[in-house]
Design an enzyme around this catalytic site. Structure first.
Site: not given
Ligand code: F6R
Length: 631
Positions: A2, A27, A76, A102-103, A506, A510, A513, A529, A626
């Protein structure tokens, strides 16, 4: 998550709020809203809409809203679906008090039940809505005290209310009867005040402020402030007035342009070769004697000499980068290293051991779990008598102006430039490079490798930018074509081993998401396994097989998948053994230590093209944000 923005001053608030919200949309983008004081009518004008900010902007384009004090929010969703009724600002029943938050208010149910028993009727399913109702109740009580002015009354009311809140918050409050005033408060959620001339802006993050001023006053935890065009009053949790000097923004607002790319994520993947070049220039210094290369840090690294073990705290993609880091720090530099999910570490930390380095890794510098885990670790170590157990800290981040940037003095700046795509790509790459730098530093300190071996790794890193440039172009084309094969696919398995196991994780993250295809990454040897039961024709297996220690093993594991009819995609150089792949995404032959930096490129591009081919919102995938500022 947020984003909050609040302004008071002499200019029309609406464009300032919208501009701020545009910068905070990363956010969260489930809904957006604003409230502005209408001094002529002694009321608040509130407008909110579901979905992205553009919808709110379209709503507002038909209206003229005049007023110089206002608050805005981009959401969010935590409590309550992403619907208009749950969008912020939330109002009290008279419509005179508005709150953005926010929170998470953890005791909101108790508070709500009590208010409902007193006859208050709620309009939303959120935890936030209790706050304006409680403030209104408090304002009614305070009226009897006849305080100096309405701004101060609002300040006291908010202070009394937050004393009863459990959980975390950053909030901004308006009251129509205090038309120049804003009250802002924070507990474990960021809030920064920007100081303009005759105007103040308060926001969750600096990009929302940079347009208006470069002078900022980040709020400390548990502080509350009253902002009017005439000045700021800040108080700590003991109600002591706080005076401190403002600081300047560390990075000016970067102009972020999509150039000719359809999506930011695509552009950010393409930026990785130049980011590597910049990283080499910034961090690798060759002394006159060209064999003597040191990694440049902005802090004194003497304390690293006593380090015997490392613990890394991170979430999501940052955790995957940390896992590659852990492999390098152990296998290249000989330092025992553990990686923890920050959210788990907080509630089940390992026993305190002496001479430990704790590294917090967060691109945003705002991830609540990572910040809280770090704070907890600092506190528990500071409370110990044993000097050897005191905290030794480093943070790896892309945002010097973030909470972690302010909290931890020893910062490794990823310097990747602001990342707009919600799915992390170039910041992951920058985190990997940071770990290569640390591994080199520790290998030099611990003499775990000969100078020749260390220099060989450094030379390989120096050769990386040109390899990457070709790789990005080549795999963009390959992935775009391959993406069509994934139209009907529902599950994908990613396999890797050793240094590339985190890259498999990773790759899966990707894909999940941004394309909403279920994907899982496994250490290739673990397939048999259990996960092997998932395999069949419609489940492609993407296997990272780079020459080195475990190459033959990975190829045998891939054979096992092929025997179960899976379509096998190899991320591997064209060499003996890789003919088993149904489709090869070729890598250049390179030093095994560097292989994660190469293998991740095809995986990022493949996910990108699959999602783009499906017509999805690549840069703002559903349900994500983000910066994850809630626990
Ligand atoms: C995936 C992604 C998230 C962040 C995670 C941590 O693409 O962006 O998994 O890596 O939320 O975010 P930071 O690095 O900002 O602590």
């Amino acid at each position: 998550m947020c984003g909050i923005v609040a302004v008071t001053g002499y200019r029309n608030a609406l464009p300032l709020l919208i501009n701020g919200l545009e910068k905070l949309e990363y956010r969260g983008y489930d809904s957006a809203g604003i409230a502005i004081v209408n001094p002529e009518e002694n009321n608040l004008i509130c407008n909110k809409s579901e979905g992205k900010l553009i919808k709110l902007k379209n709503n507002l384009s038909q209206q003229e809203i005049i007023g110089t004090v206002g608050i805005g929010h981009t959401r969010w969703a935590t409590h309550g679906k992403p619907e208009v009724k749950n969008a912020h600002p939330h109002l009290d029943s008279t419509g005179k008090v508005a709150v953005v938050q926010n929170g998470i208010i953890e005791n909101f149910l108790d508070l709500r039940n009590k208010l409902e028993q007193e006859g208050v009727s709620f309009q939303s399913d959120t935890d936030t809505e209790v706050i304006p109702h409680l403030i209104k109740k408090e304002l009614n009580n305070l009226k009897k005290l006849n305080l100096e002015d309405n701004g101060s009354t609002l300040l006291v009311a908010v202070r009394n209310v937050i004393a009863d809140l459990e959980g975390t918050y950053a909030l901004a409050v308006l009251w129509a009867d205090a038309p120049d005033s804003l009250v802002v408060a924070r507990r474990q959620a960021p809030l920064i005040i920007g100081l303009g001339e005759g105007e103040f802006i308060c926001a969750s993050d600096t990009p929302a402020i940079a347009n208006l001023t470069q002078t900022i006053l980040p709020m400390e935890d548990e502080e509350i402030g009253l902002l009017t065009p005439l000045g700021i009053e800040l108080y700590d949790s003991n109600n002591e007035r706080q005076y401190r000097n403002p600081t300047s923004l560390k990075c000016s607002e970067q102009v972020v342009d999509k150039m000719n790319f359809r999506h930011y994520m695509h552009k950010e993947i393409y930026e990785q070769p130049s980011l590597t070049k910049n990283w080499i220039e910034k961090y690798l210094t060759r002394n006159n004697d060209s064999n003597n290369i040191r990694v440049n840090y902005s802090f004194d690294t003497n304390f690293l000499e006593d380090i015997e073990r490392i613990q890394i705290l991170a979430c999501g993609t940052s955790r995957h980068a940390s896992m590659v880091g852990s492999y390098l720090l152990e296998q290249f530099s000989g330092v025992p290293t553990d990686v923890f999910y920050a959210s788990e570490f907080r509630y089940s930390p390992p026993p305190v051991l002496p001479n430990t380095l704790t590294i917090g890794v967060t691109q945003s510098g705002e991830t609540a779990d990572t910040l809280a885990a770090l704070s907890m670790e600092i506190k528990r170590r500071e409370s110990l008598e044993n000097k050897l157990c005191k905290p030794n800290l480093i943070a790896i981040t892309n945002r010097l102006d973030s909470s972690i940037g302010r909290q931890i003095p020893n910062i490794i700046d990823i310097s990747a430039g602001i990342e707009i795509g919600v799915a992390a790509t170039k910041t992951f790459f920058g985190q990997l490079l940071s770990f290569y730098g640390l591994a080199i530093t520790f290998a030099q300190i611990k003499q775990s490798k000969t100078d020749n071996e260390i220099n060989k790794l450094i030379s390989s890193l120096e050769n990386l930018p040109s390899l990457l440039e070709d790789l990005v172009i080549q795999h963009n084309e390959i992935s775009e074509k391959l993406a069509h094969e994934f139209s009907e696919i529902k599950d994908v398995i990613f396999l890797g081993r050793g240094i590339n196991y985190p890259i498999a994780l990773e790759g899966a993250l990707k894909l999940k998401e941004i394309s909403y295809i279920h994907a899982a990454g496994y250490p290739a040897g673990e397939m048999k396994h259990g996960p092997i039961a998932l395999l069949e024709k419609k489940v492609p297996v993407i296997s990272i097989a780079t020459p080195g220690k475990v190459f033959e093993k990975v190829i045998s594991n891939a054979q096992e998948a092929k025997a179960r009819d899976s379509y096998l995609i190899g991320i591997a150089p064209k060499c003996e053994g890789t003919e088993i792949f149904d489709y090869l995404m070729p890598l250049p032959t390179a030093d095994e230590w560097l292989s994660p930096l190469l293998a991740v490129i095809p995986l990022q591009l493949l996910s990108y093209h699959i999602a783009a081919h499906r017509g999805l919102d690549v840069d703002q995938p559903r349900n994500l944000a983000k910066s994850v500022t809630v626990e």
